[in-house]
Design a protein around this motif. Sequence first.
Motif, short mmCIF file in Angstrom:
data_model
loop_
_atom_site.label_atom_id
_atom_site.label_comp_id
_atom_site.label_asym_id
_atom_site.label_seq_id
_atom_site.Cartn_x
_atom_site.Cartn_y
_atom_site.Cartn_z
N VAL A 103 0.72 -0.73 0.15
CA VAL A 103 0.09 0.07 0.09
C VAL A 103 1.20 1.08 0.11
O VAL A 103 -0.04 2.07 -0.36
CB VAL A 103 -0.84 0.82 1.19
CG1 VAL A 103 -1.32 1.16 1.49
CG2 VAL A 103 -2.00 -1.32 1.45
N LEU A 104 1.81 1.41 0.94
CA LEU A 104 2.46 2.52 0.70
C LEU A 104 3.70 2.74 -0.62
O LEU A 104 3.42 3.61 -0.44
CB LEU A 104 4.34 1.87 2.23
CG LEU A 104 4.61 3.13 2.88
CD1 LEU A 104 4.04 4.27 3.31
CD2 LEU A 104 5.93 2.28 3.51
N ARG A 105 4.16 1.30 -1.23
CA ARG A 105 4.54 1.65 -2.07
C ARG A 105 3.68 2.02 -3.37
O ARG A 105 3.63 2.82 -3.73
CB ARG A 105 5.17 0.63 -2.85
CG ARG A 105 5.89 0.49 -3.87
CD ARG A 105 7.27 -0.56 -3.80
NE ARG A 105 6.46 -1.88 -4.31
CZ ARG A 105 6.01 -3.39 -3.55
NH1 ARG A 105 6.83 -3.20 -2.49
NH2 ARG A 105 4.98 -3.92 -3.43
N GLN A 106 2.79 1.83 -2.93
CA GLN A 106 1.10 2.30 -4.36
C GLN A 106 1.22 3.59 -4.15
O GLN A 106 0.60 4.49 -4.91
CB GLN A 106 0.18 1.11 -5.12
CG GLN A 106 0.57 0.19 -5.28
CD GLN A 106 -0.56 -0.89 -4.44
OE1 GLN A 106 -1.48 -0.58 -4.06
NE2 GLN A 106 -0.74 -1.99 -5.50
N SER A 107 0.61 4.26 -2.80
CA SER A 107 -0.13 5.47 -2.41
C SER A 107 1.54 6.33 -2.47
O SER A 107 1.10 7.48 -2.54
CB SER A 107 -0.88 5.52 -1.36
OG SER A 107 -1.31 4.40 -1.04
N GLY A 108 3.15 5.70 -2.13
CA GLY A 108 4.03 6.61 -2.41
C GLY A 108 4.23 7.34 -3.57
O GLY A 108 4.87 8.51 -3.22
N LEU A 109 4.01 6.54 -4.82
CA LEU A 109 4.58 6.77 -6.10
C LEU A 109 4.35 7.89 -6.17
O LEU A 109 5.05 9.15 -6.86
CB LEU A 109 4.44 5.27 -7.01
CG LEU A 109 4.50 5.70 -8.01
CD1 LEU A 109 6.19 5.66 -8.00
CD2 LEU A 109 4.15 4.30 -9.29
N PRO A 110 2.79 8.25 -6.55
CA PRO A 110 2.80 9.37 -6.46
C PRO A 110 3.09 10.44 -5.81
O PRO A 110 3.47 11.71 -6.84
CB PRO A 110 1.11 9.43 -6.51
CG PRO A 110 0.41 8.79 -5.75
CD PRO A 110 1.41 7.66 -5.86
N VAL A 111 3.05 10.31 -4.79
CA VAL A 111 4.31 11.55 -4.25
C VAL A 111 5.62 11.96 -4.44
O VAL A 111 6.04 13.06 -4.54
CB VAL A 111 3.86 11.40 -2.67
CG1 VAL A 111 4.64 12.40 -1.61
CG2 VAL A 111 3.10 11.64 -1.71
N VAL A 112 6.00 10.58 -4.49
CA VAL A 112 7.11 10.79 -5.09
C VAL A 112 7.14 11.54 -7.01
O VAL A 112 8.04 12.21 -7.11
CB VAL A 112 8.09 9.63 -5.15
CG1 VAL A 112 9.60 9.26 -6.16
CG2 VAL A 112 8.21 8.48 -3.46
N ALA A 163 8.81 14.90 0.71
CA ALA A 163 8.81 13.54 0.97
C ALA A 163 8.39 12.34 2.02
O ALA A 163 7.75 11.99 2.09
CB ALA A 163 9.86 12.31 0.12
N ALA A 164 9.10 13.03 2.95
CA ALA A 164 9.03 12.38 4.13
C ALA A 164 7.29 12.27 5.01
O ALA A 164 6.91 11.77 4.93
CB ALA A 164 9.66 12.56 5.89
N VAL A 165 6.95 13.79 5.07
CA VAL A 165 5.62 14.29 4.92
C VAL A 165 4.45 13.37 4.64
O VAL A 165 3.06 12.78 4.39
CB VAL A 165 5.05 16.11 5.36
CG1 VAL A 165 4.11 16.37 5.31
CG2 VAL A 165 6.24 16.61 6.32
N GLY A 166 5.15 13.66 3.00
CA GLY A 166 3.80 12.73 2.38
C GLY A 166 4.32 11.45 2.50
O GLY A 166 2.77 10.81 2.82
N VAL A 167 4.71 10.01 2.58
CA VAL A 167 5.21 9.42 3.44
C VAL A 167 4.07 8.79 4.30
O VAL A 167 3.79 7.96 5.18
CB VAL A 167 6.51 8.97 2.96
CG1 VAL A 167 6.30 7.18 3.90
CG2 VAL A 167 6.98 8.32 1.12
N LEU A 168 4.60 9.52 5.01
CA LEU A 168 3.98 9.18 6.28
C LEU A 168 2.26 9.63 6.51
O LEU A 168 1.41 8.87 7.10
CB LEU A 168 3.99 10.75 7.62
CG LEU A 168 3.68 10.99 8.99
CD1 LEU A 168 4.17 9.35 9.57
CD2 LEU A 168 4.24 11.91 9.65
N CYS A 179 1.05 8.66 4.56
CA CYS A 179 0.43 7.65 3.65
C CYS A 179 0.26 6.27 4.64
O CYS A 179 -0.22 5.58 4.47
CB CYS A 179 1.52 6.71 2.13
SG CYS A 179 1.42 7.95 1.01
N TYR A 180 1.11 6.65 5.28
CA TYR A 180 1.83 5.29 6.37
C TYR A 180 0.80 5.19 7.04
O TYR A 180 0.91 3.82 7.62
CB TYR A 180 2.83 5.53 7.38
CG TYR A 180 3.67 5.14 8.03
CD1 TYR A 180 4.34 3.80 8.09
CD2 TYR A 180 3.51 4.98 9.74
CE1 TYR A 180 4.33 2.60 8.59
CE2 TYR A 180 3.28 4.08 10.49
CZ TYR A 180 4.37 3.22 10.05
OH TYR A 180 4.22 2.07 10.89
#
Lengths: 113, 888
Positions: free
Chosen positions: B813-822, B862-867, B869-870
């Motif tokens: 889930v993290l990978r899929q949601s994190g992709l648009p953030v990156v 990136a950190a905030v975005g991943v958080l 998602c996390y």
Amino acid sequence: MAGQAQLLPGTLDLLILKAVSLGPLHGYGVLLRIEQISRGALLVEQGALYPALYRLVRQGLLKASWGTSDNNRRAKFYALTAAGRKRLRQEADGWNRLVTAIASALGAQPEEI
Amino acid sequence: MKLWAFLRSFASAFFHRSRAEGEMDEELRSHIQCRADDLQRSEMSRAEAERLAKVEFGGYQKFKEECREERGGFWIETVWTDIRFALRMLRKSPGFAAVAILTLALGIGANTAIFSVVNAVLLQPLPYPNAKRLAMIWSTWGNETRGPASGPELIELRNRTRAFEEIGGIWVTSGTITGTVEPEQVRLALTTANFLPLLAEKPQLGRFFAPGEDRRGAAPLMILTDGLWRRQFGANPGIVGQTARLNGNNFTIVGVLPRDFKLLFPDSRMADVQVFIPFLNDLEKQNRDTGYIRMVGRLRRGVTVAQAQSEAESIASQLRGEAKEYAEQSLRLSVLSLQEDDVRSVQPALVSLFAAVVLVLLVTCANLANLLLSRSGSRRHETALRAAMGAERRRIIRQLLTENIFLGCLGGIAALGIGWVALKWILSLQPEGIYLLIAAKLDGWVLAFTLVLSILTGVLFGLAPALSVARGDLLEILKESGKATATGKSWLRQLLIVSEVSLGCILLVGTGLMIRTFTSLLRVDPGFHPENVLTFQLSFTGSRYGTVESLTNFLKELRTNLSAMPGTRSVSGVSHLPLDEGLGNWYSYYWPEGAPVQQQNTVMADHRSTLPGYFRTIGATLLAGREFEDTDDAVHTHVAIVDDTVSEQIWPGQNAIGKKLSIEDSPAGAFQFVRESVVVIGVVKHIQAHSLTSRGRGQIYLPVPLAPRPVYSLVVRTTAPMQTFAAYVQQAVKKLDKDLPVSNLRPQMEYVEKARAQTRFVTVLAGTLAALALFLACIGIYGVTSYSVAQRNREIAIRIVIGANPADVGRMVLRQSGLPVVVGVVAGLAMAAVLTPLLSGLLFGVRPSDPLTYAAISVVLAAVGVLACYIPAHRATKVDPMTALRTE
């Protein structure tokens, strides 16, 4: 229903103007008059009559006023305005020209070409 | 009144409509009854006849709707119906409504606040009659642009111009009002008689100066501002005709200016002029090359600034041909619209802030679009049902769009509240130099802007979801039986996240650069040490200080008295404090003695008049030689101290000490300039006198007896607290001269902070906007990820049941949601790299492509975005397969 034809698009307004030109009518009366003057050959969907009437009023071709029908019901009567009369003449002329043209085109024989 | 009339006509249209609606119903029913009457005649029961009549009539509601449309003026009704429907929908999901309205209120509110500033400063004309026709006329002497004009220059220009109706002049200095309750040092303006009528319709009391009243020998007259009239004269309505003492002379008060009158000139020190007097001088007889007058002109109707400019150029060339002073210093004239000139220094900052706030709005829109898309699953079912019942697709889209615009407008209303608070806050930041800001308010323009913005926002965020909802196969949707589905729409949501993140990224990079600029400003070495230096200003006017000797004696005595104050380390004084823009600057040409003619009249330096011990007191660095002593008077020695800029300019690589310099001084008294030769006795490190960011002219320091000035600032290096110091100073000055007011008591640090104020203002606002965007982007990312996890509950449950490791599921889930953030971060950095060079004018000590800023921002984002998602991803790992599978 054999012997009855669907209306061509745009002809309903013309028919309404013609019907009302013979004397003020309420909505249902317009329907009956069209049936009568087309000798029952033209079929008008009853409900579809009203949007057309409202449109003609908005265009200033008809004017409306409340009155009482033959069978003593309160009804809205429509009458032709001067603009409506003029429009009816133009549309009728245009229609006749079209009909003549189409008829002569359809009546063409091979030897006439 | 207008609003009332509008409401009344709207209401009557409304009542009229509901009557028309009733009539329409009656007419259609009457038709059915008539038909039933006819059918009944053919042996049919009444009930049967009525039923058949209804069937024959066709779709009653459909035709009624068509009638409504044909009747015209129909849209008001549709909109009203749609709004009522929208209200019902919002009431059904208060959580969604609250989040949506709050998000919109923040996004639009920020725009409202910034726009009201931009509107007041950049868009609204200055509050002067015929403001659009007012222009500044600047003189260019040699390399010095935007300089003041000399008296003869003003008169020559006025006599020759055809482009200008009027040309007025003003010179701002400082004066002392006495004879009232408390002597007060006021900012005093000397003007031509026609100056004030350029800027105000009429005074609130009395009159303006009449033509000729500014000539030498005319009676001394005075016009007060509203503020001074209230403060010093108790708002006396009978003030006109009375006399007031200014600089020891009697002036007759002839007028009081309107309450809202303010001098809004590019020169900030003009903003608080309190007293106007005429020049009382024959300007045409003054030195041609002593420029001190600011010229303002009103263009003739129909004359453009460009036409006035070309006329000014040709007049300047005539003048150069007529007098050697103009020729030697290659005089040129430039005309600039007053408004343009006024906002010159703040325009880049405001435009950048406005751009930033528009970015915030776009992030808001993306966020809301996402929110609406999440809801579209349930809405699709409802709209499909309506379509099945005969609603046209166009009609449904219109309804959804109305709903979204209505939501936008609700947000807009809330935004007005937020905008109002934000504007109060912005005004409380009191940015130095943006003095037009005082006019910023939520006026009609701002309200209109907010309304338009709300509607646009509604369309922008509502169009995609509306289209997506209204599309699709009816049957399929109905078969799904109201289950939320997100089929095929996830790419749109991902795209929205990418844009949200990238827009936020641009904002963050811009803000990061501003923060770097501000920290560079904090690190700038201004050439002196402002800590523990307290200052105040004295204005020496009137006959008491008429001789150079009386002035030097007073200053000497005051210096001795202040030195006795406990905590004092050293005391000195200067005619013009560094970074104090409150006084007219003094600068003129200098050259090494004996320089060939073509080398004369090329470079200018600021001239400062100082007391002994000045550099020691303010903590400047003496590079060579010595400071002034009390023995350096005009009688014995003609000496000067120069800064390294001057010495590098004329004696590069040489020792300046002992060299002779040709400068303008005035040993006979203030304003009586003569060109003399002085010996350099010291070289001091350059002091940032006008701004922290640009180096500015070189500086030449002269002892007071050589260059007496009407205004001095005393500087005291002391450990005493401000309050003790203030009391002591007041007393010490009063003991020497009870009529001499002390003004501008403040730490030197305050001037330094003022010099940083605009950058601070932009940085704080940009920071707030960036934080807002970051917050919104986080909500967006969090929302979308949570939603997709909820959607995939069943799938995740199955994965876990067939043996997937919950931790792997979370990572997936993290990978899929994190992709648009990156992707968003990368795109944002690329866009920022293209856009930030536009900020160059605002930046200092940092390049627009500063790698540190870019790196820091991408890490933070990136950190905030991943958080964001996390948290939902973590929730995915906690899915209980049994519950999840059962509920589906």
